[in-house]
Write a protein that holds these residues in place. Structure first.
Motif, PDB file in Angstrom:
ATOM      1  N   PHE A   1     121.469 -14.426  54.315  1.00 55.57           N
ATOM      2  CA  PHE A   1     121.168 -15.068  55.742  1.00 55.57           C
ATOM      3  C   PHE A   1     119.541 -15.333  55.532  1.00 55.57           C
ATOM      4  N   GLU A   2     119.283 -16.557  56.303  1.00 56.55           N
ATOM      5  CA  GLU A   2     117.793 -16.987  56.350  1.00 56.55           C
ATOM      6  C   GLU A   2     117.563 -16.723  57.732  1.00 56.55           C
ATOM      7  N   ALA A   3     116.152 -16.264  57.956  1.00 53.59           N
ATOM      8  CA  ALA A   3     115.784 -15.961  59.347  1.00 53.59           C
ATOM      9  C   ALA A   3     114.591 -16.362  59.590  1.00 53.59           C
ATOM     10  N   THR A   4     114.133 -16.672  60.600  1.00 52.06           N
ATOM     11  CA  THR A   4     112.732 -16.887  61.383  1.00 52.06           C
ATOM     12  C   THR A   4     112.465 -16.042  62.369  1.00 52.06           C
ATOM     13  N   VAL A   5     111.455 -15.127  62.109  1.00 59.63           N
ATOM     14  CA  VAL A   5     111.121 -14.208  62.993  1.00 59.63           C
ATOM     15  C   VAL A   5     109.591 -14.096  63.328  1.00 59.63           C
ATOM     16  N   VAL A   6     109.144 -14.251  64.640  1.00 59.36           N
ATOM     17  CA  VAL A   6     107.526 -14.089  65.149  1.00 59.36           C
ATOM     18  C   VAL A   6     107.514 -12.913  65.493  1.00 59.36           C
ATOM     19  N   GLN A   7     106.572 -12.268  64.942  1.00 59.88           N
ATOM     20  CA  GLN A   7     106.042 -10.881  65.286  1.00 59.88           C
ATOM     21  C   GLN A   7     104.534 -10.641  65.331  1.00 59.88           C
ATOM     22  N   LYS A   8     103.754  -9.962  66.263  1.00 59.02           N
ATOM     23  CA  LYS A   8     102.465  -9.529  66.271  1.00 59.02           C
ATOM     24  C   LYS A   8     102.191  -7.982  65.759  1.00 59.02           C
ATOM     25  N   VAL A   9     101.614  -8.012  64.755  1.00 60.19           N
ATOM     26  CA  VAL A   9     101.302  -6.682  64.098  1.00 60.19           C
ATOM     27  C   VAL A   9      99.727  -6.418  64.635  1.00 60.19           C
ATOM     28  N   GLY A  10      99.457  -5.377  65.605  1.00 57.16           N
ATOM     29  CA  GLY A  10      98.205  -5.161  65.649  1.00 57.16           C
ATOM     30  C   GLY A  10      97.359  -6.743  66.207  1.00 57.16           C
ATOM     31  N   PRO A  11      96.261  -7.157  65.698  1.00 52.54           N
ATOM     32  CA  PRO A  11      95.630  -8.264  66.013  1.00 52.54           C
ATOM     33  C   PRO A  11      96.360  -9.580  65.213  1.00 52.54           C
ATOM     34  N   VAL A  12      97.296  -9.297  64.291  1.00 50.63           N
ATOM     35  CA  VAL A  12      97.874 -10.371  63.341  1.00 50.63           C
ATOM     36  C   VAL A  12      99.195 -10.844  64.080  1.00 50.63           C
ATOM     37  N   LYS A  13      99.287 -12.113  64.327  1.00 54.89           N
ATOM     38  CA  LYS A  13     100.477 -12.764  64.989  1.00 54.89           C
ATOM     39  C   LYS A  13     101.174 -13.826  63.835  1.00 54.89           C
ATOM     40  N   ALA A  14     102.272 -13.773  63.379  1.00 54.89           N
ATOM     41  CA  ALA A  14     102.821 -14.488  62.395  1.00 54.89           C
ATOM     42  C   ALA A  14     104.118 -14.975  62.538  1.00 54.89           C
ATOM     43  N   THR A  15     104.478 -16.049  61.850  1.00 54.40           N
ATOM     44  CA  THR A  15     105.878 -16.575  61.899  1.00 54.40           C
ATOM     45  C   THR A  15     106.602 -16.342  60.409  1.00 54.40           C
ATOM     46  N   PHE A  16     107.419 -15.493  60.310  1.00 58.51           N
ATOM     47  CA  PHE A  16     107.871 -15.111  59.014  1.00 58.51           C
ATOM     48  C   PHE A  16     109.118 -15.808  58.672  1.00 58.51           C
ATOM     49  N   LYS A  17     109.256 -16.592  57.542  1.00 58.25           N
ATOM     50  CA  LYS A  17     110.532 -17.147  57.202  1.00 58.25           C
ATOM     51  C   LYS A  17     111.037 -16.393  56.014  1.00 58.25           C
ATOM     52  N   GLY A  18     112.205 -16.056  55.966  1.00 61.15           N
ATOM     53  CA  GLY A  18     112.660 -15.214  54.801  1.00 61.15           C
ATOM     54  C   GLY A  18     114.164 -15.369  54.744  1.00 61.15           C
ATOM     55  N   LYS A  19     114.727 -14.527  53.783  1.00 62.00           N
ATOM     56  CA  LYS A  19     116.129 -14.282  53.319  1.00 62.00           C
ATOM     57  C   LYS A  19     116.638 -13.149  53.086  1.00 62.00           C
ATOM     58  N   VAL A  20     117.614 -12.637  53.769  1.00 57.95           N
ATOM     59  CA  VAL A  20     118.255 -11.341  53.591  1.00 57.95           C
ATOM     60  C   VAL A  20     119.603 -11.486  52.847  1.00 57.95           C
ATOM     61  N   ASP A  21     119.624 -10.683  51.780  1.00 53.39           N
ATOM     62  CA  ASP A  21     120.729 -10.618  50.969  1.00 53.39           C
ATOM     63  C   ASP A  21     121.732  -9.629  51.110  1.00 53.39           C
ATOM     64  N   LEU A  22     122.989  -9.385  51.070  1.00 59.31           N
ATOM     65  CA  LEU A  22     123.746  -8.048  51.348  1.00 59.31           C
ATOM     66  C   LEU A  22     124.224  -8.039  49.693  1.00 59.31           C
ATOM     67  N   SER A  23     124.459  -6.704  49.668  1.00 60.44           N
ATOM     68  CA  SER A  23     124.914  -6.195  47.936  1.00 60.44           C
ATOM     69  C   SER A  23     125.725  -4.921  48.457  1.00 60.44           C
ATOM     70  N   ASN A  24     126.227  -4.446  47.083  1.00 64.85           N
ATOM     71  CA  ASN A  24     126.959  -3.230  47.197  1.00 64.85           C
ATOM     72  C   ASN A  24     127.850  -2.936  48.467  1.00 64.85           C
ATOM     73  N   LEU A  25     128.525  -4.077  48.867  1.00 72.38           N
ATOM     74  CA  LEU A  25     129.440  -4.046  50.082  1.00 72.38           C
ATOM     75  C   LEU A  25     130.576  -3.061  49.446  1.00 72.38           C
ATOM     76  N   VAL A  26     131.012  -2.145  50.313  1.00 71.85           N
ATOM     77  CA  VAL A  26     132.152  -1.427  50.338  1.00 71.85           C
ATOM     78  C   VAL A  26     132.728  -1.439  51.687  1.00 71.85           C
ATOM     79  N   GLU A  27     133.651  -2.343  51.831  1.00 72.09           N
ATOM     80  CA  GLU A  27     134.252  -2.809  53.352  1.00 72.09           C
ATOM     81  C   GLU A  27     134.248  -1.353  54.290  1.00 72.09           C
ATOM     82  N   GLY A  28     133.771  -1.480  55.377  1.00 76.00           N
ATOM     83  CA  GLY A  28     133.944  -0.549  56.288  1.00 76.00           C
ATOM     84  C   GLY A  28     133.089   0.754  55.703  1.00 76.00           C
TER      85      GLY A  28
END
Length: 175
Positions: A44-71
């Motif tokens: 998955f590719e995602a765009t997430v906007v977050q504020k951590v303390g005084p720092v606000k940022a738009t994060f662009k990233g990738k999430v991979d899934l592995s070791n899938l054992v269905e269910g």
């Protein structure tokens, strides 16, 4: 930073598993998510906007899934870049187990941050990360079970639709 927790979700394992692999569900559940695209096979590719303390940022990233054992289990690994704010990366091992009332979801998360975010201090970052994980799994649980209802609302709902609560996944699939 390391976190572990578990949630009892009033939905069958197959439904919880399908939701974990759905970009639409992830978009609805990840706090601050503006866009989530992709699939379980390619990641998955995602765009997430977050504020951590005084720092606000738009994060662009990738999430991979592995070791899938269905269910049963999967591993999520991801990294997001927030420009001058820095980066966040980590992974989560998620396991599912059938229970009498639905599914027990257990997660074990490891996360790291760098850049300006790392300068905020581990206490603030750890608290924020725990809040984000809790919020995600609360949103995830609500998406599958439907919102928690007060007694009055539950009575109205039961008379309107035969008492069925519809979570996000059921509304999306028309189930």
């Amino acid at each position: 930073m390391h976190m572990s927790d578990q949630r009892e979700i009033a939905a069958p394992v197959a439904e919880v598993w399908a939701a974990l692999l759905s970009a639409d569900t992830l978009l609805a559940c990840v706090p601050g998510a503006k866009e989530v695209t992709g699939n379980a096979d390619e990641g998955f590719e995602a765009t997430v906007v977050q504020k951590v303390g005084p720092v606000k940022a738009t994060f662009k990233g990738k999430v991979d899934l592995s070791n899938l054992v269905e269910g049963q289990s999967l591993t999520l690994t991801g990294e997001g870049k927030g420009g001058a704010a820095g980066f966040a990366k980590g992974g989560a091992d998620v396991t599912l187990a059938a229970t009498e009332s639905g599914t027990l979801l257990t997660y074990d998360v490891e996360a790291k941050v760098g850049g300006k975010l790392a300068q905020l201090g581990s206490r603030l970052i750890d608290g924020f990360a725990k809040k984000m994980a809790d919020q995600f799994f609360t949103n995830f649980q609500t998406a599958l079970e439907g919102p928690a209802e007060t007694e009055d609302a539950a009575e109205e709902t039961s008379s309107e639709d035969g008492g069925e609560k519809k979570g996000l996944l059921k509304r999306l699939t028309g189930g």
